[in-house]
Design an enzyme around this catalytic site. Structure first.
Site, mmCIF file in Angstrom:
data_model
loop_
_atom_site.group_PDB
_atom_site.id
_atom_site.type_symbol
_atom_site.label_atom_id
_atom_site.label_comp_id
_atom_site.label_asym_id
_atom_site.label_seq_id
_atom_site.Cartn_x
_atom_site.Cartn_y
_atom_site.Cartn_z
ATOM 1 N N ASP A 47 36.507 82.710 -0.288
ATOM 2 C CA ASP A 47 37.712 82.575 -1.112
ATOM 3 C C ASP A 47 38.743 83.653 -0.755
ATOM 4 O O ASP A 47 38.451 84.845 -0.812
ATOM 5 C CB ASP A 47 37.302 82.686 -2.586
ATOM 6 C CG ASP A 47 38.444 82.367 -3.529
ATOM 7 O OD1 ASP A 47 39.310 83.245 -3.716
ATOM 8 O OD2 ASP A 47 38.487 81.246 -4.047
ATOM 9 N N ARG A 48 39.941 83.211 -0.387
ATOM 10 C CA ARG A 48 40.983 84.122 0.072
ATOM 11 C C ARG A 48 41.503 85.020 -1.060
ATOM 12 O O ARG A 48 41.626 86.243 -0.887
ATOM 13 C CB ARG A 48 42.154 83.350 0.687
ATOM 14 C CG ARG A 48 41.884 82.777 2.063
ATOM 15 C CD ARG A 48 40.836 81.682 2.125
ATOM 16 N NE ARG A 48 41.127 80.513 1.304
ATOM 17 C CZ ARG A 48 40.256 79.599 0.924
ATOM 18 N NH1 ARG A 48 38.973 79.712 1.233
ATOM 19 N NH2 ARG A 48 40.616 78.561 0.197
ATOM 20 N N CYS A 82 47.114 76.343 4.061
ATOM 21 C CA CYS A 82 46.675 77.192 2.948
ATOM 22 C C CYS A 82 47.589 78.408 2.971
ATOM 23 O O CYS A 82 47.610 79.143 3.972
ATOM 24 C CB CYS A 82 45.217 77.613 3.136
ATOM 25 S SG CYS A 82 44.699 78.924 1.985
ATOM 26 N N THR A 84 47.529 81.187 1.067
ATOM 27 C CA THR A 84 46.856 82.478 0.910
ATOM 28 C C THR A 84 46.233 82.952 2.220
ATOM 29 O O THR A 84 46.235 84.154 2.524
ATOM 30 C CB THR A 84 45.788 82.388 -0.205
ATOM 31 O OG1 THR A 84 46.321 81.633 -1.298
ATOM 32 C CG2 THR A 84 45.417 83.764 -0.706
ATOM 33 N N THR A 126 48.665 81.096 -5.616
ATOM 34 C CA THR A 126 47.425 81.746 -6.063
ATOM 35 C C THR A 126 47.703 83.222 -6.358
ATOM 36 O O THR A 126 48.695 83.795 -5.889
ATOM 37 C CB THR A 126 46.333 81.696 -4.977
ATOM 38 O OG1 THR A 126 46.792 82.456 -3.855
ATOM 39 C CG2 THR A 126 46.027 80.285 -4.547
ATOM 40 N N LYS A 166 40.851 71.862 -7.182
ATOM 41 C CA LYS A 166 39.713 72.089 -6.288
ATOM 42 C C LYS A 166 38.430 71.438 -6.824
ATOM 43 O O LYS A 166 37.516 71.132 -6.068
ATOM 44 C CB LYS A 166 39.494 73.596 -6.066
ATOM 45 C CG LYS A 166 40.519 74.214 -5.099
ATOM 46 C CD LYS A 166 40.236 75.686 -4.864
ATOM 47 C CE LYS A 166 41.274 76.359 -3.984
ATOM 48 N NZ LYS A 166 41.230 75.953 -2.571
ATOM 49 N N CYS A 196 51.143 76.914 -2.979
ATOM 50 C CA CYS A 196 49.699 76.757 -2.790
ATOM 51 C C CYS A 196 49.546 75.279 -2.467
ATOM 52 O O CYS A 196 50.110 74.424 -3.176
ATOM 53 C CB CYS A 196 48.941 77.105 -4.068
ATOM 54 S SG CYS A 196 47.226 76.515 -4.027
#
Lengths: 232, 232
Positions: A47-48, A82, A84, A126, A166, A196
């Site tokens: 997870d970033r 993505c 992030t 995010t 998600k 995001c």
């Protein structure tokens, strides 16, 4: 035709959405006029946001491996649907030894086209994208003011909505994102960015009272422009 | 988790649709519970129907290269979200040295679940899928009767609709596919199969007066079942 490497899976639905938008943005009369792509869609990349906030494993080794695999597989440029993950943009570019088309550049091009007078831009992003200053850092020369929701709204609406997408529940995400969007407008945002790639799966322009830039669609158009330039 | 190799681009929109359906078919509460995938989406693979009908270059060398690239990239099984490409199923399996999950097996599983009493099955497929007997050959043991449209309807409706979808015009394809579906029902079909992965992009169950099996969705569910079996 040059092959585009898509470093995806962050999340998988966002990658599928990007691929669909890439195809829709390509002027083609049949299969053979579409861009060849190689997609590495590994949702197990750590997870970033959690890594940026200091609470989880770094995605750097997995991103490095994926970037190299795409380059070995024949990709001439890399994209990451993505936002992030762009915290590791330089690492991906170095690992692949290929240009990595930047999602913030794509969004800036769309802002210049669709909302050239907007100066205060609200971010639906995010926690990691906000904490890492991904937009302000890349867009420093653009003279824009980037607005984030207050912490309660960020946690309770934007982040909760991203988690719902998600988990496959876009319907639950929509009212949360509408509330976050309205909050940003009340804070003075003249334009919003779905910063995001999960956000456009649950929110569209009809949900917002100011223009909404879809970072996934912006990145798709940026890739089509790259392919056109490289073909010359 | 085992990586699924997707040999796609035939056409690109069908591959994106398959990826979306694979994600939707996966019970997951977050990114990390989704299947890792490697997608080789090269729409320049020569036209499968044209090759089967004797009028074009063979896709075999491109399919062999793609299958090997997916295996080298880490895929433990291969799928092709293209019915016609299954004419080269054995070649893909041999080249990858990995199982290639068969789209007809996936459709048969869906037929057994959704229309167990149907015996006469109408095919909305490319000329290549029909000429190569892909469904009757694989499903010989199932005791089903496979119906194809008369040549004028196949050419003027089904094939024309598939070409329209590949050109990005699903709206033009829909009435053509409805006409082909109605024709197959008049010929006695008790159930229809969207046996070309472009078809579900323009036709759904609400367009048909008998059940419609979507080969793309069937293949997605077949892959989720494979992943569940391999995890045990």
């Amino acid at each position: 035709m040059r092959t585009l490497g898509i470093l995806g899976g962050m999340g998988p639905a966002a990658t599928a959405d990007f691929y669909r938008k890439l195809i829709a943005a390509t002027p083609a009369r049949g299969d053979a006029e579409h861009l060849p792509v190689l997609i590495y869609g590994v949702p197990q990349i750590p997870d970033r946001s959690r890594a940026i906030e200091g609470g989880g494993a770094s995605p750097a080794p997995a991103l490095r491996r994926a970037a190299r695999a795409l380059a070995v597989g024949g990709a001439q440029a890399i994209v990451m649907p993505c936002n992030t993950a762009h915290h590791w943009h330089a690492l991906v570019e170095q690992s692949a030894r290929r240009p990595c088309l930047h999602i913030v550049d794509a969004v800036l091009a769309q802002l210049a086209r669709c909302a050239p007078r907007a100066r205060r831009i609200g971010l639906l992003a995010t926690a990691g994208t906000l904490a890492a200053d991904i937009y302000p850092a890349r867009a420093a020369a653009a003279g824009l003011q980037w607005l984030a929701p207050v912490p309660e709204v960020q946690r309770g609406a934007t982040a909760a909505a991203i988690a719902a997408v998600k988990a496959g529940d876009a319907a639950a995400a929509r009212p949360l994102l509408r509330a976050a969007a309205e909050h940003l407008v009340e804070c003075g945002a003249e334009t919003l960015v779905a910063a995001c790639t999960e956000v456009p799966l649950a929110l569209d322009a009809t949900d917002c009272t100011v223009p909404l830039i879809d970072s996934t669609a912006a990145l798709a158009e940026h890739c089509v422009a790259w392919a056109r330039r490289s073909a010359c």
